[in-house]
Design an enzyme around this catalytic site. Sequence first.
Site, PDB file in Angstrom:
ATOM      1  CB  SER A 179     -28.152  49.445  37.882  1.00 56.67           C
ATOM      2  OG  SER A 179     -27.025  49.094  37.110  1.00 56.67           O
ATOM      3  CE  LYS A 229     -13.634  46.206  16.350  1.00 57.39           C
ATOM      4  NZ  LYS A 229     -13.771  47.607  16.755  1.00 57.39           N
TER       5      LYS A 229
END
Length: 347
Positions: free
Chosen positions: A173, A225
């Site tokens: 990763s 948001k």
Amino acid sequence: MSEWVAEIATFVVQTTIVMALIVIGLLLVTRTKNDKESDLKLSIEPLNDQRRRRGRRLRLAATMPGARKKLLKAFRRENKKRHKSHKSVDDAAQEPRVWVLDFHGDLKASQTEHFGQEVSAIIDVASKNDEVVVRLESAGGLVHAYGLAAAQLDRLRDAGLTTTVCIDKVAASGGYLMACTAQHIKAAPFAVIGSIGVVAQVPNIHRLLKRHDIDVELLTAGKYKRTLTVLGENTEEGKAKFLEDLENTHRLFKSYVAERRPSMEIDTLATGEIWYGSEALSQLLVDSVGTSEAYLVERMAEARVFTVKLEPPKTMSRKLGLAISEGVEKATLKALGLIDAAGWQRR
């Protein structure tokens, strides 16, 4: 009765002492972690000299006592010869050099700041025929943290320096995001490589709160948001946006790797899967198979090899704190090992 009271008292005292040591250790370790940047020292270890010293010690140990004096004289002649060969500063400057950095990544890639300073130090002194070897170990972590760590390695490429990343255990990763910046990636046969993917999970206890008549008001300015929350009710629209953000991050990850490893079949390999070192070679995730130790020994035959590391001064408080912390860690690992062994014995 008095013996029982004495045993209880002894137990309480011992427990108190152990707890006090743990607290002191934690305080000291916390203090060492907050060392000022100005207190950090650049530690440089010439690996050629280190290997030579160890080899000589072994040769002396394996030599009959009567022949050791002759061998020591041979060592001194060898030192004089080497000193003469490096007497000219110009000649020494032309000799190829290998600079070795270590990066052990955690979830937040917290070593990045010091790593960046080590990179800066090398760029300041390295010449075009020098090589930088990074011994990398990381299973990945936060996207922005490993993006910054990879950018530090990109600086070496931008400076025109040859960079080799050696992976002995794992570069997955975010760890692989860093590794792919190098011109050459070398992995041990069973090192874990790949995991080119993005994962996120968010626990949600909204139904539990609702069951107990607890309301959570989430107020935002901006449509996205907050997409998913822990306490509030998650909507299908929010889930879709969250997944869209994950896909976008994955796309950037793939693009970054593909740009630096153009020979890879990025769409085939960017599935989040992992490969072991020998398998990763056939998939072009790495360029060769081998250990970092073997590679550095190979380079020592033709270049001067130095490890470079920023570290805090070895004060007494730091030594004590690290010793206590290490002791607690070892005890914990030993206990876990015993529990694991007991589990195997029961099967």
